[in-house]
Scaffold this motif. Sequence first.
Motif, PDB file in Angstrom:
ATOM      1  N   TYR A   9       1.477  56.469 110.144  1.00  0.00           N
ATOM      2  CA  TYR A   9       0.782  56.354 108.867  1.00  0.00           C
ATOM      3  C   TYR A   9       1.334  55.181 108.050  1.00  0.00           C
ATOM      4  CZ  TYR A   9      -1.152  61.027 109.690  1.00  0.00           C
ATOM      5  OH  TYR A   9      -1.818  62.097 110.215  1.00  0.00           O
ATOM      6  N   PHE A  47       4.175  55.157 106.287  1.00  0.00           N
ATOM      7  CA  PHE A  47       4.839  55.575 105.054  1.00  0.00           C
ATOM      8  C   PHE A  47       6.188  54.869 104.921  1.00  0.00           C
ATOM      9  CE2 PHE A  47       2.740  60.053 105.415  1.00  0.00           C
ATOM     10  CZ  PHE A  47       1.541  59.538 104.934  1.00  0.00           C
ATOM     11  N   TRP A  90      -4.652  56.000  98.748  1.00  0.00           N
ATOM     12  CA  TRP A  90      -4.005  57.264  99.122  1.00  0.00           C
ATOM     13  C   TRP A  90      -2.641  57.007  99.748  1.00  0.00           C
ATOM     14  CZ3 TRP A  90      -2.557  58.892 104.086  1.00  0.00           C
ATOM     15  CH2 TRP A  90      -2.047  60.204 104.143  1.00  0.00           C
ATOM     16  N   ARG A  91      -2.571  56.044 100.648  1.00  0.00           N
ATOM     17  CA  ARG A  91      -1.309  55.760 101.333  1.00  0.00           C
ATOM     18  C   ARG A  91      -0.258  55.186 100.373  1.00  0.00           C
ATOM     19  NH1 ARG A  91      -0.140  52.386 105.724  1.00  0.00           N
ATOM     20  NH2 ARG A  91      -0.522  50.644 104.314  1.00  0.00           N
ATOM     21  N   ILE A 149       0.073  68.625 101.626  1.00  0.00           N
ATOM     22  CA  ILE A 149      -0.482  67.338 101.199  1.00  0.00           C
ATOM     23  C   ILE A 149      -1.973  67.292 101.494  1.00  0.00           C
ATOM     24  CG2 ILE A 149      -0.499  64.849 101.670  1.00  0.00           C
ATOM     25  CD1 ILE A 149       2.503  65.045 102.229  1.00  0.00           C
ATOM     26  N   LYS A 152       8.678  56.074 103.517  1.00  0.00           N
ATOM     27  CA  LYS A 152       9.702  57.084 103.780  1.00  0.00           C
ATOM     28  C   LYS A 152      10.126  57.067 105.243  1.00  0.00           C
ATOM     29  CE  LYS A 152      10.878  61.953 103.179  1.00  0.00           C
ATOM     30  NZ  LYS A 152      10.451  63.282 102.673  1.00  0.00           N
ATOM     31  N   GLN A 174       0.583  56.079  97.519  1.00  0.00           N
ATOM     32  CA  GLN A 174       1.349  57.077  96.777  1.00  0.00           C
ATOM     33  C   GLN A 174       2.618  57.483  97.519  1.00  0.00           C
ATOM     34  OE1 GLN A 174      -0.346  61.197  96.711  1.00  0.00           O
ATOM     35  NE2 GLN A 174      -1.936  60.306  98.015  1.00  0.00           N
ATOM     36  N   PHE A 175       2.687  57.136  98.816  1.00  0.00           N
ATOM     37  CA  PHE A 175       3.872  57.479  99.603  1.00  0.00           C
ATOM     38  C   PHE A 175       4.835  56.304  99.737  1.00  0.00           C
ATOM     39  CE2 PHE A 175       0.399  60.210 100.984  1.00  0.00           C
ATOM     40  CZ  PHE A 175       0.968  61.461 100.791  1.00  0.00           C
ATOM     41  N   SER A 202       4.945  60.369 110.849  1.00  0.00           N
ATOM     42  CA  SER A 202       4.563  60.473 109.431  1.00  0.00           C
ATOM     43  C   SER A 202       5.788  60.123 108.594  1.00  0.00           C
ATOM     44  CB  SER A 202       4.007  61.865 109.108  1.00  0.00           C
ATOM     45  OG  SER A 202       4.909  62.884 109.504  1.00  0.00           O
ATOM     46  N   THR A 203       6.679  61.089 108.354  1.00  0.00           N
ATOM     47  CA  THR A 203       7.900  60.785 107.594  1.00  0.00           C
ATOM     48  C   THR A 203       9.049  60.342 108.497  1.00  0.00           C
ATOM     49  OG1 THR A 203       8.719  63.051 107.702  1.00  0.00           O
ATOM     50  CG2 THR A 203       7.273  62.486 105.852  1.00  0.00           C
ATOM     51  N   SER A 227      -5.023  65.102 102.396  1.00  0.00           N
ATOM     52  CA  SER A 227      -5.115  63.806 103.055  1.00  0.00           C
ATOM     53  C   SER A 227      -6.526  63.508 103.537  1.00  0.00           C
ATOM     54  CB  SER A 227      -4.162  63.777 104.259  1.00  0.00           C
ATOM     55  OG  SER A 227      -4.435  62.689 105.101  1.00  0.00           O
TER      56      SER A 227
END
Length: 204
Positions: free
Chosen positions: A153, A155, A199-200, A31, A157, A202-203, A125-126, A33
């Motif tokens: 972050y 996300f 940017w963020r 990715i 997810k 997109q997740f 993160s994820t 970033s």
Amino acid sequence: MDVSKKIAKHLLQIKAIKLNPQSPFTWASGIESPIYCDNRLVLSYPDVRKLVKKELSILAKEFGEFDAVSGVATAGIAHGMLLADELKKPFSYVRSKPKGHGRQNLIEGLVEQGQKVIVVEDLISTGGSSVKAVEALRDRGVEVVGVLAIFTYGFEKAVKTFADANCLFKTLSNYDDLIETAVELNYVSDSDRNMLKKWRQQFA
């Protein structure tokens, strides 16, 4: 300044978090970033380390009573140990995979069936590595009260990963507060803010 922005400010100042909207970093996952986070650097700055330890111990109380602390290898080990030492609790850590020799341990240190344990991670993160550690502890008959980390972050997810695992998580700081703090401190421009937020998204 609230705790989240205070932590964000220090992470930026010691370059534990770097922002470079114009020339993105490439993560191990591939990715691209505009942000790179390495909370191991906290350990090299005694004042920041002390602040993070204090705030982790305060936030940990929101999980209710627990018997021990377990860190996620490798970056969560040191921060978990700092928290365990501050609270005078037993400490263990969970490997990403069993050790390749000896007793082939996945969990290092003493954990006992029926214990209530809080898991410490440096960064979410994820949420995959954190939940993997949670499941390893649950397989040992441990009750995990939740995961505590320094930064996320944010996300979607990760939110879903923790929800699917029926696991609570809390962090000292987050991406949204970091971006606002970075603009206030002139680490990035006001125009960069929109790109960083995009940017963020997109997740999501």
